[in-house]
Motif scaffolding. Structure first.
Motif, PDB file in Angstrom:
ATOM      1  N   ARG A 110       3.309   8.587   5.786  1.00  0.00           N
ATOM      2  CA  ARG A 110       3.356   8.670   4.326  1.00  0.00           C
ATOM      3  C   ARG A 110       4.154   7.487   3.800  1.00  0.00           C
ATOM      4  O   ARG A 110       5.269   7.230   4.259  1.00  0.00           O
ATOM      5  CB  ARG A 110       3.993   9.981   3.875  1.00  0.00           C
ATOM      6  CG  ARG A 110       3.211  11.230   4.259  1.00  0.00           C
ATOM      7  CD  ARG A 110       4.030  12.490   4.065  1.00  0.00           C
ATOM      8  NE  ARG A 110       4.639  12.525   2.737  1.00  0.00           N
ATOM      9  CZ  ARG A 110       5.885  12.933   2.507  1.00  0.00           C
ATOM     10  NH1 ARG A 110       6.671  13.310   3.500  1.00  0.00           N
ATOM     11  NH2 ARG A 110       6.360  12.959   1.277  1.00  0.00           N
ATOM     12  N   ILE A 111       3.564   6.775   2.837  1.00  0.00           N
ATOM     13  CA  ILE A 111       4.227   5.612   2.257  1.00  0.00           C
ATOM     14  C   ILE A 111       4.551   5.937   0.809  1.00  0.00           C
ATOM     15  O   ILE A 111       3.648   6.120  -0.018  1.00  0.00           O
ATOM     16  CB  ILE A 111       3.336   4.362   2.340  1.00  0.00           C
ATOM     17  CG1 ILE A 111       2.866   4.145   3.776  1.00  0.00           C
ATOM     18  CG2 ILE A 111       4.090   3.140   1.833  1.00  0.00           C
ATOM     19  CD1 ILE A 111       1.804   3.075   3.912  1.00  0.00           C
ATOM     20  N   LEU A 112       5.824   6.034   0.497  1.00  0.00           N
ATOM     21  CA  LEU A 112       6.267   6.412  -0.842  1.00  0.00           C
ATOM     22  C   LEU A 112       6.389   5.178  -1.726  1.00  0.00           C
ATOM     23  O   LEU A 112       6.913   4.147  -1.299  1.00  0.00           O
ATOM     24  CB  LEU A 112       7.614   7.131  -0.766  1.00  0.00           C
ATOM     25  CG  LEU A 112       7.680   8.356   0.155  1.00  0.00           C
ATOM     26  CD1 LEU A 112       9.067   8.984   0.101  1.00  0.00           C
ATOM     27  CD2 LEU A 112       6.617   9.376  -0.219  1.00  0.00           C
ATOM     28  N   PRO A 113       5.925   5.253  -2.964  1.00  0.00           N
ATOM     29  CA  PRO A 113       5.993   4.091  -3.858  1.00  0.00           C
ATOM     30  C   PRO A 113       7.366   3.922  -4.490  1.00  0.00           C
ATOM     31  O   PRO A 113       8.132   4.882  -4.625  1.00  0.00           O
ATOM     32  CB  PRO A 113       4.944   4.422  -4.931  1.00  0.00           C
ATOM     33  CG  PRO A 113       4.953   5.917  -4.979  1.00  0.00           C
ATOM     34  CD  PRO A 113       5.223   6.395  -3.578  1.00  0.00           C
ATOM     35  N   LYS A 114       7.675   2.688  -4.895  1.00  0.00           N
ATOM     36  CA  LYS A 114       8.889   2.435  -5.669  1.00  0.00           C
ATOM     37  C   LYS A 114       8.730   2.948  -7.090  1.00  0.00           C
ATOM     38  O   LYS A 114       9.689   3.385  -7.715  1.00  0.00           O
ATOM     39  CB  LYS A 114       9.174   0.928  -5.700  1.00  0.00           C
ATOM     40  CG  LYS A 114       9.444   0.297  -4.359  1.00  0.00           C
ATOM     41  CD  LYS A 114       9.795  -1.172  -4.502  1.00  0.00           C
ATOM     42  CE  LYS A 114       8.644  -1.974  -5.052  1.00  0.00           C
ATOM     43  NZ  LYS A 114       8.926  -3.428  -5.136  1.00  0.00           N
ATOM     44  N   THR A 115       7.515   2.884  -7.597  1.00  0.00           N
ATOM     45  CA  THR A 115       7.211   3.310  -8.961  1.00  0.00           C
ATOM     46  C   THR A 115       6.954   4.809  -8.989  1.00  0.00           C
ATOM     47  O   THR A 115       6.325   5.334  -8.068  1.00  0.00           O
ATOM     48  CB  THR A 115       5.964   2.562  -9.474  1.00  0.00           C
ATOM     49  OG1 THR A 115       6.191   1.159  -9.345  1.00  0.00           O
ATOM     50  CG2 THR A 115       5.660   2.910 -10.917  1.00  0.00           C
ATOM     51  N   PRO A 116       7.419   5.544 -10.007  1.00  0.00           N
ATOM     52  CA  PRO A 116       7.116   6.976 -10.085  1.00  0.00           C
ATOM     53  C   PRO A 116       5.610   7.236 -10.024  1.00  0.00           C
ATOM     54  O   PRO A 116       4.814   6.483 -10.596  1.00  0.00           O
ATOM     55  CB  PRO A 116       7.692   7.387 -11.441  1.00  0.00           C
ATOM     56  CG  PRO A 116       8.759   6.372 -11.722  1.00  0.00           C
ATOM     57  CD  PRO A 116       8.284   5.094 -11.114  1.00  0.00           C
ATOM     58  N   VAL A 117       5.225   8.302  -9.329  1.00  0.00           N
ATOM     59  CA  VAL A 117       3.809   8.604  -9.142  1.00  0.00           C
ATOM     60  C   VAL A 117       3.104   8.791 -10.481  1.00  0.00           C
ATOM     61  O   VAL A 117       1.960   8.357 -10.669  1.00  0.00           O
ATOM     62  CB  VAL A 117       3.652   9.854  -8.248  1.00  0.00           C
ATOM     63  CG1 VAL A 117       2.219  10.377  -8.289  1.00  0.00           C
ATOM     64  CG2 VAL A 117       4.038   9.522  -6.811  1.00  0.00           C
TER      65      VAL A 117
ATOM     66  N   HIS B  29       0.836  -1.201   0.000  1.00  0.00           N
ATOM     67  CA  HIS B  29       0.000   0.000   0.000  1.00  0.00           C
ATOM     68  C   HIS B  29       0.872   1.254   0.000  1.00  0.00           C
ATOM     69  O   HIS B  29       1.858   1.332   0.736  1.00  0.00           O
ATOM     70  CB  HIS B  29      -0.918   0.026   1.216  1.00  0.00           C
ATOM     71  CG  HIS B  29      -2.015  -0.987   1.166  1.00  0.00           C
ATOM     72  ND1 HIS B  29      -1.849  -2.276   1.629  1.00  0.00           N
ATOM     73  CD2 HIS B  29      -3.285  -0.908   0.699  1.00  0.00           C
ATOM     74  CE1 HIS B  29      -2.984  -2.945   1.451  1.00  0.00           C
ATOM     75  NE2 HIS B  29      -3.866  -2.139   0.895  1.00  0.00           N
ATOM     76  N   VAL B  30       0.479   2.230  -0.828  1.00  0.00           N
ATOM     77  CA  VAL B  30       1.184   3.511  -0.876  1.00  0.00           C
ATOM     78  C   VAL B  30       0.157   4.633  -0.730  1.00  0.00           C
ATOM     79  O   VAL B  30      -0.991   4.499  -1.149  1.00  0.00           O
ATOM     80  CB  VAL B  30       1.971   3.672  -2.199  1.00  0.00           C
ATOM     81  CG1 VAL B  30       3.027   2.597  -2.331  1.00  0.00           C
ATOM     82  CG2 VAL B  30       1.046   3.655  -3.410  1.00  0.00           C
ATOM     83  N   GLY B  31       0.583   5.737  -0.105  1.00  0.00           N
ATOM     84  CA  GLY B  31      -0.317   6.861   0.120  1.00  0.00           C
ATOM     85  C   GLY B  31      -0.046   7.481   1.473  1.00  0.00           C
ATOM     86  O   GLY B  31       1.116   7.640   1.870  1.00  0.00           O
ATOM     87  N   ALA B  32      -1.114   7.837   2.198  1.00  0.00           N
ATOM     88  CA  ALA B  32      -0.961   8.472   3.499  1.00  0.00           C
ATOM     89  C   ALA B  32      -2.096   8.042   4.409  1.00  0.00           C
ATOM     90  O   ALA B  32      -3.220   7.799   3.960  1.00  0.00           O
ATOM     91  CB  ALA B  32      -0.949   9.992   3.356  1.00  0.00           C
ATOM     92  N   LEU B  33      -1.797   7.940   5.693  1.00  0.00           N
ATOM     93  CA  LEU B  33      -2.809   7.630   6.701  1.00  0.00           C
ATOM     94  C   LEU B  33      -2.399   8.253   8.022  1.00  0.00           C
ATOM     95  O   LEU B  33      -1.252   8.657   8.216  1.00  0.00           O
ATOM     96  CB  LEU B  33      -2.991   6.128   6.860  1.00  0.00           C
ATOM     97  CG  LEU B  33      -1.830   5.316   7.432  1.00  0.00           C
ATOM     98  CD1 LEU B  33      -2.373   4.040   8.067  1.00  0.00           C
ATOM     99  CD2 LEU B  33      -0.829   4.933   6.351  1.00  0.00           C
ATOM    100  N   ARG B  34      -3.370   8.332   8.929  1.00  0.00           N
ATOM    101  CA  ARG B  34      -3.074   8.935  10.230  1.00  0.00           C
ATOM    102  C   ARG B  34      -3.946   8.284  11.294  1.00  0.00           C
ATOM    103  O   ARG B  34      -5.013   7.754  11.009  1.00  0.00           O
ATOM    104  CB  ARG B  34      -3.345  10.435  10.190  1.00  0.00           C
ATOM    105  CG  ARG B  34      -4.793  10.799   9.921  1.00  0.00           C
ATOM    106  CD  ARG B  34      -4.984  12.290   9.812  1.00  0.00           C
ATOM    107  NE  ARG B  34      -6.277  12.605   9.210  1.00  0.00           N
ATOM    108  CZ  ARG B  34      -6.579  13.783   8.694  1.00  0.00           C
ATOM    109  NH1 ARG B  34      -5.691  14.761   8.699  1.00  0.00           N
ATOM    110  NH2 ARG B  34      -7.765  14.004   8.173  1.00  0.00           N
ATOM    111  N   THR B  35      -3.472   8.346  12.520  1.00  0.00           N
ATOM    112  CA  THR B  35      -4.261   7.950  13.676  1.00  0.00           C
ATOM    113  C   THR B  35      -4.431   9.176  14.554  1.00  0.00           C
ATOM    114  O   THR B  35      -3.494   9.962  14.702  1.00  0.00           O
ATOM    115  CB  THR B  35      -3.551   6.848  14.483  1.00  0.00           C
ATOM    116  OG1 THR B  35      -2.264   7.317  14.876  1.00  0.00           O
ATOM    117  CG2 THR B  35      -3.416   5.592  13.660  1.00  0.00           C
ATOM    118  N   PRO B  36      -5.601   9.393  15.159  1.00  0.00           N
ATOM    119  CA  PRO B  36      -5.772  10.544  16.048  1.00  0.00           C
ATOM    120  C   PRO B  36      -4.734  10.528  17.162  1.00  0.00           C
ATOM    121  O   PRO B  36      -4.538   9.524  17.843  1.00  0.00           O
ATOM    122  CB  PRO B  36      -7.190  10.354  16.594  1.00  0.00           C
ATOM    123  CG  PRO B  36      -7.883   9.549  15.553  1.00  0.00           C
ATOM    124  CD  PRO B  36      -6.839   8.632  14.985  1.00  0.00           C
ATOM    125  N   GLY B  37      -4.059  11.649  17.321  1.00  0.00           N
ATOM    126  CA  GLY B  37      -3.012  11.745  18.331  1.00  0.00           C
ATOM    127  C   GLY B  37      -1.673  11.224  17.865  1.00  0.00           C
ATOM    128  O   GLY B  37      -0.676  11.370  18.577  1.00  0.00           O
TER     129      GLY B  37
END
Length: 417
Positions: A68-75, A55-63
Motif C-alpha cells: 500500500r502506497i499512501l499519498p502525501k496529499t489527502p485522499v 504512484h499511490v494506491g495498492a498492488l500485490r505479487t502472488p505469494g
C-alpha cells in the motif's frame, strides 16, 4: 506454500522500507516499474528495499504481501483533482470536495471502490439502461434479415440453420459493459473493505445481462445523449478506472507471475488537473488552449518537445504563452534550474515573451525570472519565466481561485502580444 505476510505500507516519495520477499516476487515488483526503486537489501538476506515514487494506491505479487502506497496529499483532495479532470464544467459550478464521494476512507483503493460503487448505484436505482444492438447469429428460425453471403459460405445455401442479423433491445449495451467492467476490476483489487465489496457484488448482479469485457480489447464506445445522461458521471469515473494505472506484468521466459493492483500516478493527475482547469478558464476568455501541443526543438526535426499546454489566440494560429505542470515543490536552491531551462526552450521555439511553470507547492504564489540578453518587449522587459505554486493542501475553492488567477495572467499575455 508460505502465506503472504502483512501489508507493506510505503509513503509517496518516502524512505525505503526493507521487506521480506522471495526472489521471484522481488524481480516481478522491480520489473513492474511502479516503485521508484526495488533492490535486494544488502544488510539482510531475503529482504528487498522498496521505495515509492509518484504512484499511490495498492498492488500485490502472488505469494508476496500487498503493498500500500499512501499519498502525501489527502485522499479527498486527490479525488477532487480526479473529479475535476473528468467533469470540469460541474466542478467549476460546484467546487466542493463532494465532486467524487469517497466516504470516510483515507486510503486510495477503499476510497476509489466506494466512489465507483456510489456513482454506479445512482443511475441503476432508476433501472438498467437498455438499447438496440445489432446481433448476428445462427438460428433455427428466421428473425430479422438473412445474411445471404454467410449462409452460402457456411451452409452452402441449405437451411436450417439460418445466418441472420437483427436489432435486439437489450441491456448488453456499451454503457452497461463499461460499468460492469469497472465493478469487476475493483472486486479483484486488494484492500477493498468488506461492506464496499458486498455493494459492488450487488451492482454486478444488476449488470449481469451485460457481457463482460475482454482483457486486451478496447473499451466499448458510447456517445453522450439524452438517454444516457444519468449514466454519464458513472461512465467517466468507470472509464478512468479501466484506463488507469493498473499494472499487470509478466516476466519474459518465466512462470506467469503477475503484479496486479490499482495506482494513481500523481504526476499525471496533477498535470491533468492543471491543464483542464486552465483550459476551461482560458476558453471562457476567448483563447484557444492546446494541451500536449507538439513541436521540434531543432530545425532538422529530430528533437521533439511537448509542453503540457500552449495558449493560442482564438483562431488557433498565434501562440501567446506556454505552461508546464510540475508535481514537485518549487525551491530556490538551484536543483530545479532544469525546469527553467525547459521553459526557456519552449518559449524560444514558440517565439514567446513568457513561459509558465506550475508547481504543486512552493515558497511564493507567483514570481518570475527575467532572462538576460533577450530583447525588450512592449512592457520594457525581456523574456520572463514565471513560477506559480498551487498548494494541494488548500481547500478546493482556493485551488480553483489560484488557477483562475494564473489564467488571468495568461489572458493578459494575449492582450499584450
Amino acid at each position: 506454500m508460505t502465506a503472504p505476510g502483512p501489508d507493506v505500507v510505503l509513503r509517496e516519495y518516502g524512505p525505503a522500507v526493507s521487506v521480506p520477499l522471495g526472489a521471484a516476487a522481488g524481480r516481478a515488483l522491480a520489473a513492474s516499474g511502479v516503485l521508484q526503486s526495488v533492490t535486494p537489501d544488502p544488510a539482510q538476506d531475503g529482504h528487498w528495499l522498496l521505495r515509492a515514487g509518484s504512484h499511490v494506491g495498492a498492488l500485490r505479487t502472488p505469494g508476496g504481501p500487498v503493498v500500500r502506497i499512501l499519498p502525501k496529499t489527502p485522499v479527498s483532495r486527490i479525488f477532487f483533482l480526479l473529479g475535476f479532470s473528468l467533469d470540469p464544467e460541474r466542478a467549476w459550478r460546484d467546487d466542493r470536495e463532494g465532486t467524487v464521494d469517497t466516504g470516510t476512507y483515507d486510503d486510495v483503493v477503499p476510497a476509489l471502490a466506494h466512489a465507483v460503487e456510489r456513482r454506479v448505484d445512482a443511475p441503476l436505482r432508476q433501472g438498467v439502461l437498455q438499447g438496440y444492438r445489432e446481433v448476428e447469429e445462427s438460428s433455427l428460425v428466421v428473425r430479422g434479415r438473412i445474411r445471404e453471403s454467410d449462409q452460402i459460405r457456411r451452409h452452402f445455401g441449405r437451411t436450417p440453420p439460418v445466418e441472420i442479423a437483427y436489432d435486439a433491445y437489450t441491456a448488453d449495451t456499451a454503457e452497461n459493459r463499461i460499468l460492469r467492467g469497472a465493478v469487476e476490476r475493483l472486486l479483484r483489487l486488494p484492500g477493498v473493505p468488506g461492506p464496499v465489496r458486498r455493494r459492488l457484488a450487488h451492482q454486478r448482479v444488476r449488470l449481469a445481462d451485460a457481457l463482460p469485457l475482454v482483457r486486451g480489447q478496447e473499451l466499448p464506445r458510447w456517445q453522450p445523449s439524452r438517454l444516457n445522461s444519468r449514466y454519464q458521471p458513472a461512465l467517466r469515473l468507470c472509464e478512468a478506472v479501466l484506463r488507469g494505472s493498473s499494472p499487470e506484468h509478466l516476466l519474459p521466459g518465466a512462470d506467469p507471475l503477475a503484479v496486479d493492483g490499482f495506482l494513481f500516478d500523481m504526476n499525471q493527475l496533477f498535470e491533468d488537473f492543471v491543464t483542464v482547469a486552465l483550459s476551461t478558464a482560458l476558453k471562457e476568455q476567448g483563447l484557444a488552449p492546446r494541451p500536449q501541443d507538439s513541436h521540434h526543438l531543432d530545425t532538422a526535426g529530430l528533437v521533439r518537445i511537448r509542453p503540457d499546454l500552449v495558449v493560442r489566440t482564438l483562431d488557433g494560429r498565434t501562440p501567446v504563452a506556454v505552461v508546464d505542470a510540475k508535481y514537485k515543490v518549487e525551491k530556490a536552491d538551484g536543483r530545479l534550474n532544469a525546469d527553467l531551462y525547459q521553459a526557456l526552450a519552449y518559449a524560444t521555439v514558440l517565439g514567446l515573451r513568457e513561459a509558465h511553470l506550475v508547481y504543486a507547492a512552493g515558497r511564493e504564489p507567483t514570481r518570475f525570472h527575467e532572462v538576460r540578453g533577450t530583447a525588450a518587449g512592449a512592457d520594457g522587459g525581456g523574456l520572463r519565466l514565471y513560477r506559480h505554486s498551487v498548494d494541494l493542501a488548500r481547500e478546493p475553492r482556493q485551488l480553483l481561485s489560484t488557477l483562475r488567477d494564473i489564467a488571468a495572467l495568461l489572458t493578459r499575455a494575449c492582450s499584450s502580444a
